[in-house]
Every structure is written in C-alpha cells, then in structure tokens.
Design an enzyme around this catalytic site. Sequence first.
Site, mmCIF file in Angstrom:
data_model
loop_
_atom_site.group_PDB
_atom_site.id
_atom_site.type_symbol
_atom_site.label_atom_id
_atom_site.label_comp_id
_atom_site.label_asym_id
_atom_site.label_seq_id
_atom_site.Cartn_x
_atom_site.Cartn_y
_atom_site.Cartn_z
ATOM 1 N N GLU A 291 0.789 -1.231 0.000
ATOM 2 C CA GLU A 291 0.000 0.000 0.000
ATOM 3 C C GLU A 291 0.828 1.291 0.000
ATOM 4 O OE1 GLU A 291 -2.877 -0.238 3.187
ATOM 5 O OE2 GLU A 291 -4.086 -1.706 2.107
ATOM 6 N N GLU A 396 -6.093 -8.089 -0.375
ATOM 7 C CA GLU A 396 -6.787 -7.800 0.880
ATOM 8 C C GLU A 396 -8.254 -7.505 0.598
ATOM 9 O OE1 GLU A 396 -5.177 -4.934 3.565
ATOM 10 O OE2 GLU A 396 -3.086 -5.522 3.216
#
Length: 528
Positions: A291, A396
């Site tokens: 991320e 995710e």
Amino acid sequence: MIGVGIVLAIILIIAIAVVVSKKNSGDDGDSGEGNEMESGGLSSIDPTSIPKDAPNWLNPFKWADTTGFNLTYTAQTVGDLPVMGLFSKWDDSKSANEHTPPLDKPWGDYAKRPARGVNVGGWLSLEPFITPSLFEYDRRMGIVDEYTLCAYLGSRCEGVLEKHYATFITEDTFKEIAAAGLDHVRIPFSYWAVQTYDDEPYLFRTSWRYLLRSIEWCRKYGLRVNLDLHGLPGSQNGWNHSGRLGAIGWLNGTDGDRNAQRSLDVHDRLSKFFAQPRYKNIISHYGLANEPKMTELSVPTVLQWTENAHKIIRGNGVKDAIVVFGDGFRGLTKWQGELQGLDRAALDVHQYVIFNTNQIVFNHSEKVRYACAGWTEQTVDSMNRGTGYGPTLVAEWSQADTDCTRHLTNVGNGNRWTGTLKTGDPSTDVTTPRCPLMDNRCDCGPANADASEWTQSYKKFLRMFAEAQMSSFEKGWGWFYWVWDTESAPQWSYKKGLAAGVLPAKAYERDFNCDGPIPSFSDLSEAF
C-alpha cells in the site's frame, strides 16, 4: 568371545553417536521435512555449543519457542541473512487440497486457477485492531503503533513481541488454513526483520526466524506463500501497519532518497536469500511494498523505484515468483500501459467499502450488488491490457461492513459509521454518521457484537457478501482474505467466520456466484 563383544560394543557406540549427530544437524536420513521438524528440543543440544557472544537470534536458549526449529548452531548466512533454525532438507510433494497441484508441480495460469488465500496479518507486523491487547495503554501516552510501543517498552519489547510471535500464529494455523480449502498464504512482515536504522526501537531480526518457520509450515500443508513486505524504511503510507503512524518518509521528504535506497538494499538481501532452491516451489508471490500511498507520493518516482526493485530481485535469482506491486490507490484505470516491461508481475489492489465515505453508507443489498457488479467490472477491466495494467489480484478484502472495530481507524480515532472519525486532518475527518440511516440511530453496538449474537439475516448477508467478493476477484488472479484471525473483531477473522458459518466450509465450494442472477435480498436487514 570377549574380543567380539568389545568390537560389537564399539560399533554400537559409534552408531548411536552418528544418529545423535545427524539428529542435531537436522539430517536424520529421512526425505521429509516434517520428520525433521519433530526432532530437536533444547535437551538435544549442548549449551556450550552456542558461542558466548552469539546474538539472541542465533541462540535457541534465548528463544521464546523452539518448536519446529533446527537448534544446531550455525552462523551461516545467505544474502547476509541467517539460516539458523532451518533444516537441511525439505519436501515439496504436498498439495493444499485435491483441487491444487503439489508444490513441486507448476501452479499453471492464475487466470484459469485463481489463488484462494488468506493473510496472517497483525502477526509479524502489528496492527492495533487485530491485537488490541498489545495497545492497552492510556491514550495520552501516545502508544499507537509498533514504533511507539517498542519505544515505551524498551528492553521489554523483545519479550512482549516474541511471546506474541510464538502464540498468535502456530503450526495449527496453517493446518486449519489448508483444511478450509485455501491454497495460498500472504505473510506480512516488516523491514526490521532484516535491518534497523538510526537507533530505531523496533525489535531487530527476531521476526525473521518466525517468518522462515511459517514458510516451512506452509510447505508441510502444501500452501504457497505470498511474501509481503508490509513496512518499509520511512513508512510508505504513514499508517500504523507500516510501523509508524504519521509522515511518509519513503521516497518523500528530506530522507526520501535514503529510504528509497535502504528499501532496495532490503530487497537485495531478501531476494538473495529467497533465490535458494528450497524456495523455488513455495514462494509463489514476492511483494515489493504494501500500500504505497501514491495519492501523496510522486507517481514517476514510485514507478522508477518499482522497476529498480524488480531488476534487483530478478537479477538475484528469484525467477519464478510473481513480483507484486500495489495499485497505490490511484484507480485501476490509471495503470493502463504502466510498467509493461516487468517480467511476470501483477498489480495488487485492496478492496474495502468501509474506508470509502460514499460506499460505507450502502445498505446490505447495495453492498452485495456492488461487490458483484462494481468489483467484477473493475477486475475484468484491470485484467485487460487495453483498459488496465493486466494481471491483477486482490491481496486484501474482508466481510466487515462497518469501520466500528476498535482501533481500526487508529488508536482512539473514532469511526465513519457514527460520524466520530477524528484523524487530525480536517480533510479526512468524518463528523456526520455514515451508516445507512445517516442519523443518530447509527450505532456500533450491533456491529461490534460477538458472533454468537449475530442474527440469521445478518449471517446470511455476511455469507453472501463474502461469496460475492470471492466470485468477483476470481475474475482476476485470485484473492487473499484479510485476516486469518483476530483477538476479537469476528467480521475480520476468516477463522471466526468459519466457526459462525458465514464463510463456506471449503473456499472452493460456494452457494452464491455473481455469474448467476443477483437476488433482491428483500429478506435482509436494510438498516445495516
């Protein structure tokens, strides 16, 4: 006769010595890793065999747990990273289930056989919402992430964290993951498993040993591994799961270039280690940076860093693993034409409705419809090089339909659901309720209830929401649920979801598929 007896006694003594020697060296003559991992124990080694100056990560008498480790001392390294704890042999003949090939056979095309995986998050990279017990301090103390926790604990940090490493994820975890019909495991870990800098308080190197053992346990149950470097020097996003909440110092700020190079150095060492033959079959995915917040970072700088990291990893001999890089929250369409020169690479997107102020307000029907329609469309478009990057996976996602979970939005920050989110930045604060009712009836009580208190209609929603996402993400290269287990927060736990019946008993056997008609969900609660 006396002479013969003496000779036989000598032969017996020598044979016993050889067996003991092999046992201690991790080589018992058996072809399977599993039998080796049953051997050992501190009683099997001589304390004087450990050099007095050996650091704790090389001294099994200092370890919180020795289960499954080879305890014979060695200072050997590969890529300047220790092999201490590993056995000399391994067995890649296992498969996760009857629908997947054994580790020593090619997986094949992920577009035709997508990954069905889970994350062991909150383990080697702490997250307060996953293990709130580690963050039970007065908020005024400012203990909000792994950095501030270890800074406060000082010398006690090692004992606290290693106890967590030894107990939160165990061999049973991977046995249960395989039994659930899953076939891949994403293992988040942070750069301090390799190196620390500038007197940082992070616990250096201890998590490395647990990372290596977890890979061997994945091997035992036929599970392929997605290595996920979750925290990078300087923090790649400023969020607590990067290690330090606050400013982004990776590729950014006065130390941005130095942290960029440090991150490449970490990958240089990691890729040299994981280029060893023992990892060829089991490391299926190699993640560069979890991320990266490309909405605040320079996009060209991140792209160049990604190319540099990819070149290092391939150059060091990691040839078969898919190199994974994050979408950076740019929007999937913006990746069309980018990084097309990378060999065997995939774009990683994380899909949640609850962190989007405009999507968290969806009622249950709308959330399931969005998972089927919106995310399916995004996945299909991203997989097409004419409209997106190409190979795309979702590393995710969860069943959580609110952001009510304690510490989810950082320690003590409140939430969007009830309009209490205070981030310290007025542009990201949410001060009006964003549950579907959008008024003072928005309540976190039902959302945070134990699974035993869930209604049948809520369970039906959670099951459909999960299966809709599985269906959508399998239009790409597969998915990894976030996370396997939590101390509480059952909406985030695959393990707890299985127990509650809101996930299929086997990941490959589902009741609902987005390819069929989408029901009206008129029997589901519309208030939440």
